[in-house]
Design a protein around this motif. Structure first.
Motif, PDB file in Angstrom:
ATOM      1  N   PRO A   1       0.831  -1.217   0.000  1.00  0.00           N
ATOM      2  CA  PRO A   1       0.000   0.000   0.000  1.00  0.00           C
ATOM      3  C   PRO A   1       0.860   1.258   0.000  1.00  0.00           C
ATOM      4  O   PRO A   1       2.059   1.220   0.277  1.00  0.00           O
ATOM      5  CB  PRO A   1      -0.789  -0.127   1.300  1.00  0.00           C
ATOM      6  CG  PRO A   1       0.109  -0.930   2.198  1.00  0.00           C
ATOM      7  CD  PRO A   1       0.858  -1.881   1.307  1.00  0.00           C
TER       8      PRO A   1
ATOM      9  N   SER B   1       0.760   5.582   1.045  1.00  0.00           N
ATOM     10  CA  SER B   1       0.099   6.754   1.607  1.00  0.00           C
ATOM     11  C   SER B   1       1.091   7.902   1.609  1.00  0.00           C
ATOM     12  O   SER B   1       2.098   7.866   2.312  1.00  0.00           O
ATOM     13  CB  SER B   1      -0.394   6.473   3.031  1.00  0.00           C
ATOM     14  OG  SER B   1      -1.040   7.616   3.552  1.00  0.00           O
TER      15      SER B   1
ATOM     16  N   GLU C   1       1.376  12.041   2.197  1.00  0.00           N
ATOM     17  CA  GLU C   1       0.606  13.082   2.849  1.00  0.00           C
ATOM     18  C   GLU C   1       1.133  14.472   2.496  1.00  0.00           C
ATOM     19  O   GLU C   1       2.333  14.682   2.335  1.00  0.00           O
ATOM     20  CB  GLU C   1       0.640  12.883   4.367  1.00  0.00           C
ATOM     21  CG  GLU C   1      -0.291  13.813   5.110  1.00  0.00           C
ATOM     22  CD  GLU C   1      -0.557  13.361   6.529  1.00  0.00           C
ATOM     23  OE1 GLU C   1      -0.268  12.193   6.853  1.00  0.00           O
ATOM     24  OE2 GLU C   1      -1.065  14.184   7.314  1.00  0.00           O
TER      25      GLU C   1
ATOM     26  N   LEU D   1      -4.561   4.769  -8.199  1.00  0.00           N
ATOM     27  CA  LEU D   1      -4.391   5.620  -7.039  1.00  0.00           C
ATOM     28  C   LEU D   1      -5.721   6.252  -6.645  1.00  0.00           C
ATOM     29  O   LEU D   1      -6.638   6.360  -7.458  1.00  0.00           O
ATOM     30  CB  LEU D   1      -3.376   6.732  -7.353  1.00  0.00           C
ATOM     31  CG  LEU D   1      -1.997   6.271  -7.787  1.00  0.00           C
ATOM     32  CD1 LEU D   1      -1.202   7.449  -8.345  1.00  0.00           C
ATOM     33  CD2 LEU D   1      -1.253   5.634  -6.627  1.00  0.00           C
TER      34      LEU D   1
ATOM     35  N   SER E   1      -7.719  11.547  -0.919  1.00  0.00           N
ATOM     36  CA  SER E   1      -8.703  11.931   0.087  1.00  0.00           C
ATOM     37  C   SER E   1      -8.308  13.250   0.706  1.00  0.00           C
ATOM     38  O   SER E   1      -7.117  13.620   0.733  1.00  0.00           O
ATOM     39  CB  SER E   1      -8.832  10.844   1.166  1.00  0.00           C
ATOM     40  OG  SER E   1      -7.606  10.693   1.850  1.00  0.00           O
TER      41      SER E   1
ATOM     42  N   ILE F   1      -4.266  13.554   0.863  1.00  0.00           N
ATOM     43  CA  ILE F   1      -3.558  12.279   0.956  1.00  0.00           C
ATOM     44  C   ILE F   1      -3.703  11.517  -0.349  1.00  0.00           C
ATOM     45  O   ILE F   1      -4.801  11.417  -0.904  1.00  0.00           O
ATOM     46  CB  ILE F   1      -4.101  11.437   2.126  1.00  0.00           C
ATOM     47  CG1 ILE F   1      -3.866  12.185   3.439  1.00  0.00           C
ATOM     48  CG2 ILE F   1      -3.437  10.070   2.162  1.00  0.00           C
ATOM     49  CD1 ILE F   1      -4.524  11.537   4.639  1.00  0.00           C
TER      50      ILE F   1
ATOM     51  N   SER G   1      -3.196   7.803  -2.059  1.00  0.00           N
ATOM     52  CA  SER G   1      -3.127   6.429  -1.557  1.00  0.00           C
ATOM     53  C   SER G   1      -3.218   5.415  -2.689  1.00  0.00           C
ATOM     54  O   SER G   1      -3.698   5.717  -3.790  1.00  0.00           O
ATOM     55  CB  SER G   1      -4.278   6.153  -0.581  1.00  0.00           C
ATOM     56  OG  SER G   1      -4.290   7.063   0.477  1.00  0.00           O
ATOM     57  N   SER G   2      -2.774   4.226  -2.356  1.00  0.00           N
ATOM     58  CA  SER G   2      -2.986   3.071  -3.222  1.00  0.00           C
ATOM     59  C   SER G   2      -3.092   1.835  -2.341  1.00  0.00           C
ATOM     60  O   SER G   2      -2.390   1.741  -1.327  1.00  0.00           O
ATOM     61  CB  SER G   2      -1.834   2.900  -4.209  1.00  0.00           C
ATOM     62  OG  SER G   2      -1.981   1.683  -4.921  1.00  0.00           O
ATOM     63  N   LYS G   3      -3.950   0.923  -2.712  1.00  0.00           N
ATOM     64  CA  LYS G   3      -4.069  -0.314  -1.940  1.00  0.00           C
ATOM     65  C   LYS G   3      -2.979  -1.295  -2.338  1.00  0.00           C
ATOM     66  O   LYS G   3      -2.450  -2.043  -1.514  1.00  0.00           O
ATOM     67  CB  LYS G   3      -5.443  -0.937  -2.166  1.00  0.00           C
ATOM     68  CG  LYS G   3      -6.576  -0.126  -1.562  1.00  0.00           C
ATOM     69  CD  LYS G   3      -7.912  -0.823  -1.758  1.00  0.00           C
ATOM     70  CE  LYS G   3      -9.032   0.004  -1.129  1.00  0.00           C
ATOM     71  NZ  LYS G   3     -10.362  -0.617  -1.355  1.00  0.00           N
TER      72      LYS G   3
END
Lengths: 112, 113
Positions: A18, A20, A22, A64, A67, A75, A77-79
């Protein structure tokens, strides 16, 4: 005065892990926030932009997501990261579109 | 495709010479901006020119805008080695009721001391 913080500066992550990233802005309220990706030696590709909390627009279909949980926090993100997610990621803010944008120092992401 | 396209893609000049970079775009704009990026760093705003302006100066920088040709140029006079960087134009456009700024692919400028 306004400042923008983006971290980390560099990141090496394995495929499938994952992500994240910021970005926070200080000294202003309700900024427009942007995430860009820059491939090596290339221009900037707009990934996401936000005009307010919870309001995210995506420019390109991709692996991607973004949020905006707080007014000045954005932010990325990617899982599950892909090799093709490698690149230089830049966060930016502006008073609104059409005004100068202020950029963070970027995160160089290498997916291995 | 990118809203802004710069040319040349790369430019190498001697210190003291002038450097000219061009940007073309496709849709109507409210303004156009030029940014500079040192290698591996974030972008720094240089100058903004509004659609009703034709020319703007800031120090050694001169920007022109021709909305009829949908093009802009950035001129750096009396270049210095410290001007070595990539330069990007950015235009704003309407999308889904919002305005956003999108960038071109950039011109990589090398100033040789």
């Amino acid at each position: 005065s306004q400042t923008i913080h983006q971290w980390p500066a560099t990141l090496v992550q394995p495929v499938g892990s994952p992500l994240s990233l910021e970005c926070t802005v200080e000294g202003t309220s309700n900024p427009n926030l942007y995430w860009y990706r820059q491939a090596a030696g290339r221009g900037l590709q707009l990934l996401f932009y936000s005009v307010g909390i919870g309001q995210i627009s995506s420019e390109v279909p991709q692996n991607l997501s973004a949020s905006r949980p707080q007014d000045r926090q954005f932010i990325l993100s990617s899982k599950k990261l892909l090799l093709s997610d490698s690149g230089f990621y830049l966060c930016a803010w502006s008073v609104s579109a059409g005004f100068e944008a202020f950029f963070g120092q970027g995160t160089r992401l290498t997916v291995v | 495709s990118q809203q802004g396209e710069e040319d040349p893609q790369a430019l190498s000049i001697q210190e003291g010479e002038n450097a000219t970079m061009n940007c073309s775009y496709k849709t109507s704009i409210n303004n156009l901006q030029w940014y500079r990026q040192n290698s591996g760093r974030g972008l720094v705003h240089l100058i903004l020119i509004r659609s009703n302006e034709r020319e703007k100066h800031s120090g050694r920088l001169r920007v022109t805008l021709d909305t009829s040709k949908k093009s802009s140029s950035l001129l750096i006079t009396a270049s210095r080695a410290a001007d070595t960087a990539s330069y990007f134009c950015a235009t704003d456009s309407n999308s889904g009721g919002y305005q956003k700024v999108t960038f071109g692919t950039g011109t990589k400028l090398q100033v040789i001391p």
